[in-house]
Scaffold this motif. Structure first.
Motif, PDB file in Angstrom:
ATOM      1  N   GLU A   1       0.829  -1.211   0.000  1.00  0.00           N
ATOM      2  CA  GLU A   1       0.000   0.000   0.000  1.00  0.00           C
ATOM      3  C   GLU A   1       0.859   1.254   0.000  1.00  0.00           C
ATOM      4  O   GLU A   1       0.418   2.307  -0.448  1.00  0.00           O
TER       5      GLU A   1
ATOM      6  N   ASP B   1       9.099   2.135  -6.411  1.00  0.00           N
ATOM      7  CA  ASP B   1       9.314   1.027  -5.481  1.00  0.00           C
ATOM      8  C   ASP B   1       9.045  -0.320  -6.153  1.00  0.00           C
ATOM      9  O   ASP B   1       9.812  -1.270  -5.981  1.00  0.00           O
TER      10      ASP B   1
ATOM     11  N   TYR C   1       3.842   1.456  -1.531  1.00  0.00           N
ATOM     12  CA  TYR C   1       4.727   1.469  -2.699  1.00  0.00           C
ATOM     13  C   TYR C   1       4.203   2.401  -3.785  1.00  0.00           C
ATOM     14  O   TYR C   1       3.015   2.450  -4.059  1.00  0.00           O
ATOM     15  N   ASP C   2       5.141   3.100  -4.426  1.00  0.00           N
ATOM     16  CA  ASP C   2       4.806   3.848  -5.626  1.00  0.00           C
ATOM     17  C   ASP C   2       5.431   3.103  -6.821  1.00  0.00           C
ATOM     18  O   ASP C   2       5.978   2.013  -6.650  1.00  0.00           O
ATOM     19  N   ARG C   3       5.348   3.681  -7.990  1.00  0.00           N
ATOM     20  CA  ARG C   3       5.864   2.991  -9.186  1.00  0.00           C
ATOM     21  C   ARG C   3       7.354   2.689  -9.077  1.00  0.00           C
ATOM     22  O   ARG C   3       7.814   1.628  -9.484  1.00  0.00           O
TER      23      ARG C   3
END
Length: 71
Positions: free
Chosen positions: A19, A25, A21-23
């Motif tokens: 939840e 990550d 994490y972004d792109r």
């Protein structure tokens, strides 16, 4: 907490990790698990001079990355 630090994939808390994490990550997690990427990066990191620059450019082009080259 990184995925490899989680209690285990069967833990009820495991999905919660993602939840946050972004792109970038997710991309990092993908690359660090890829034997092809790890091998290519190791070869580029071990090279010197012009060979290193050439290999890093090839690596960046193939994987869609940007490296800051230090002199």
């Amino acid at each position: 907490m990184r995925v490899d630090q989680a209690a285990g994939w069967q833990s009820p808390y495991f999905p919660k990790i993602f939840e946050l994490y972004d792109r970038a990550d997710f991309a990092q997690e993908f690359l660090r698990r890829s034997p092809a990427y790890r091998g290519a990066f190791a070869a580029a990191a071990a090279a010197r001079g012009g060979d290193r620059v050439r290999l890093l450019r090839r690596l960046a082009s193939r994987w869609g990355l940007v490296f800051r080259l230090r002199s």
